[in-house]
Scaffold this motif. Structure first.
Motif, PDB file in Angstrom:
ATOM      1  N   HIS A  30       0.844  -1.197   0.000  1.00  0.00           N
ATOM      2  CA  HIS A  30       0.000   0.000   0.000  1.00  0.00           C
ATOM      3  C   HIS A  30       0.876   1.243   0.000  1.00  0.00           C
ATOM      4  O   HIS A  30       1.872   1.304   0.719  1.00  0.00           O
ATOM      5  N   ARG A  63       0.516   5.499   0.260  1.00  0.00           N
ATOM      6  CA  ARG A  63      -0.249   6.742   0.408  1.00  0.00           C
ATOM      7  C   ARG A  63       0.662   7.837  -0.137  1.00  0.00           C
ATOM      8  O   ARG A  63       1.665   8.189   0.491  1.00  0.00           O
ATOM      9  N   HIS A  64       0.357   8.319  -1.309  1.00  0.00           N
ATOM     10  CA  HIS A  64       1.225   9.243  -2.027  1.00  0.00           C
ATOM     11  C   HIS A  64       1.166  10.631  -1.391  1.00  0.00           C
ATOM     12  O   HIS A  64       0.089  11.130  -1.076  1.00  0.00           O
ATOM     13  N   GLU A  65       2.328  11.221  -1.214  1.00  0.00           N
ATOM     14  CA  GLU A  65       2.434  12.505  -0.514  1.00  0.00           C
ATOM     15  C   GLU A  65       2.040  13.695  -1.377  1.00  0.00           C
ATOM     16  O   GLU A  65       1.587  14.710  -0.861  1.00  0.00           O
ATOM     17  N   SER A 102      -0.038  16.147  -3.703  1.00  0.00           N
ATOM     18  CA  SER A 102      -1.460  16.457  -3.873  1.00  0.00           C
ATOM     19  C   SER A 102      -1.561  17.577  -4.896  1.00  0.00           C
ATOM     20  O   SER A 102      -0.555  18.205  -5.245  1.00  0.00           O
ATOM     21  N   THR A 126       0.632   9.057  -8.557  1.00  0.00           N
ATOM     22  CA  THR A 126       1.224   7.796  -8.092  1.00  0.00           C
ATOM     23  C   THR A 126       2.615   7.530  -8.658  1.00  0.00           C
ATOM     24  O   THR A 126       3.343   6.701  -8.132  1.00  0.00           O
ATOM     25  N   ARG A 145      -5.686  13.852  -3.788  1.00  0.00           N
ATOM     26  CA  ARG A 145      -4.557  13.027  -3.353  1.00  0.00           C
ATOM     27  C   ARG A 145      -4.850  11.594  -3.766  1.00  0.00           C
ATOM     28  O   ARG A 145      -5.994  11.258  -4.094  1.00  0.00           O
ATOM     29  N   GLU A 152      -3.955   7.143  -3.382  1.00  0.00           N
ATOM     30  CA  GLU A 152      -3.407   5.964  -2.711  1.00  0.00           C
ATOM     31  C   GLU A 152      -3.380   4.830  -3.717  1.00  0.00           C
ATOM     32  O   GLU A 152      -4.191   4.802  -4.645  1.00  0.00           O
ATOM     33  N   THR A 153      -2.437   3.907  -3.530  1.00  0.00           N
ATOM     34  CA  THR A 153      -2.281   2.773  -4.435  1.00  0.00           C
ATOM     35  C   THR A 153      -2.168   1.490  -3.642  1.00  0.00           C
ATOM     36  O   THR A 153      -1.458   1.439  -2.626  1.00  0.00           O
ATOM     37  N   HIS A 154      -2.841   0.469  -4.129  1.00  0.00           N
ATOM     38  CA  HIS A 154      -2.727  -0.888  -3.592  1.00  0.00           C
ATOM     39  C   HIS A 154      -2.182  -1.774  -4.706  1.00  0.00           C
ATOM     40  O   HIS A 154      -2.635  -1.670  -5.855  1.00  0.00           O
ATOM     41  N   HIS A 178      -5.663   2.174  -8.008  1.00  0.00           N
ATOM     42  CA  HIS A 178      -5.467   3.553  -7.576  1.00  0.00           C
ATOM     43  C   HIS A 178      -6.783   4.117  -7.066  1.00  0.00           C
ATOM     44  O   HIS A 178      -7.833   3.889  -7.670  1.00  0.00           O
ATOM     45  N   TYR A 201      -8.827  10.786  -3.726  1.00  0.00           N
ATOM     46  CA  TYR A 201      -9.693  11.400  -2.726  1.00  0.00           C
ATOM     47  C   TYR A 201      -9.562  12.905  -2.803  1.00  0.00           C
ATOM     48  O   TYR A 201      -8.502  13.432  -3.129  1.00  0.00           O
TER      49      TYR A 201
END
Length: 153
Positions: A14, A16-18, A20, A71, A102, A104-106, A126, A129
């Motif tokens: 996982h 959480r990309h910083e 934004s 990402t 912003r 997030e990737t799994h 991806h 949010y």
């Protein structure tokens, strides 16, 4: 390169990309017109006032591009050979001018290439949010990734 090689990914990983990005009216108008999309819901403020949203919607294709772009720094910068496909793209909530996005990737799966020993396939999911935590976009992406180069003695 800050991107990860194939061997550095594992199922369940996982990120959480910083990074934004706050989106603007200029972004929306420029992208809509550059992509030949004359949809008044994106470019005509008067028209959009009469819709259920009461304002222009940010172009979902630009939201999609920003989601994936956010990402890259942490995952594929300089280590991907290309995208093989995107699936199940959805946009469950609207984006408006001034929203900050912003991502997030799994990592859903990893497998070595069956035909090329120097690469492998990584399937990402991806999520994008906006500032209040509302999910505004998501997709699955299959990327063809480089393996770590052999060390030269």
């Amino acid at each position: 390169m800050p991107g990860l090689y194939f061997e550095q990914f594992h199922e369940g990983q996982h990120f959480r990309h910083e990074l934004s990005r706050t989106v603007s009216e200029a972004d929306n108008t420029m992208f809509s017109l550059m992509s030949m999309n004359p949809q008044p819901l994106h470019i005509d403020a008067h028209f959009a006032e009469g819709t259920e949203w009461g304002q222009r919607l940010f172009n979902s294709m630009f939201t999609f591009a920003i989601m994936v772009g956010l990402t890259v720094q942490d995952t594929t910068l300089g280590t991907t050979l290309g995208n093989l496909g995107f699936q199940e793209a959805s946009f469950p909530a609207p984006v408006f001018h001034g929203d900050t996005l912003r991502a997030e990737t799994h990592v859903l799966s990893v497998r070595e290439s069956r035909s090329k020993p120097d690469r492998g396939l990584v399937e990402f999911e991806h999520h994008c949010y906006k500032q209040d935590g509302t999910l505004v976009a998501k997709c699955r992406r299959m990327a063809l990734m480089r393996k770590r180069p052999e060390e030269v003695a």
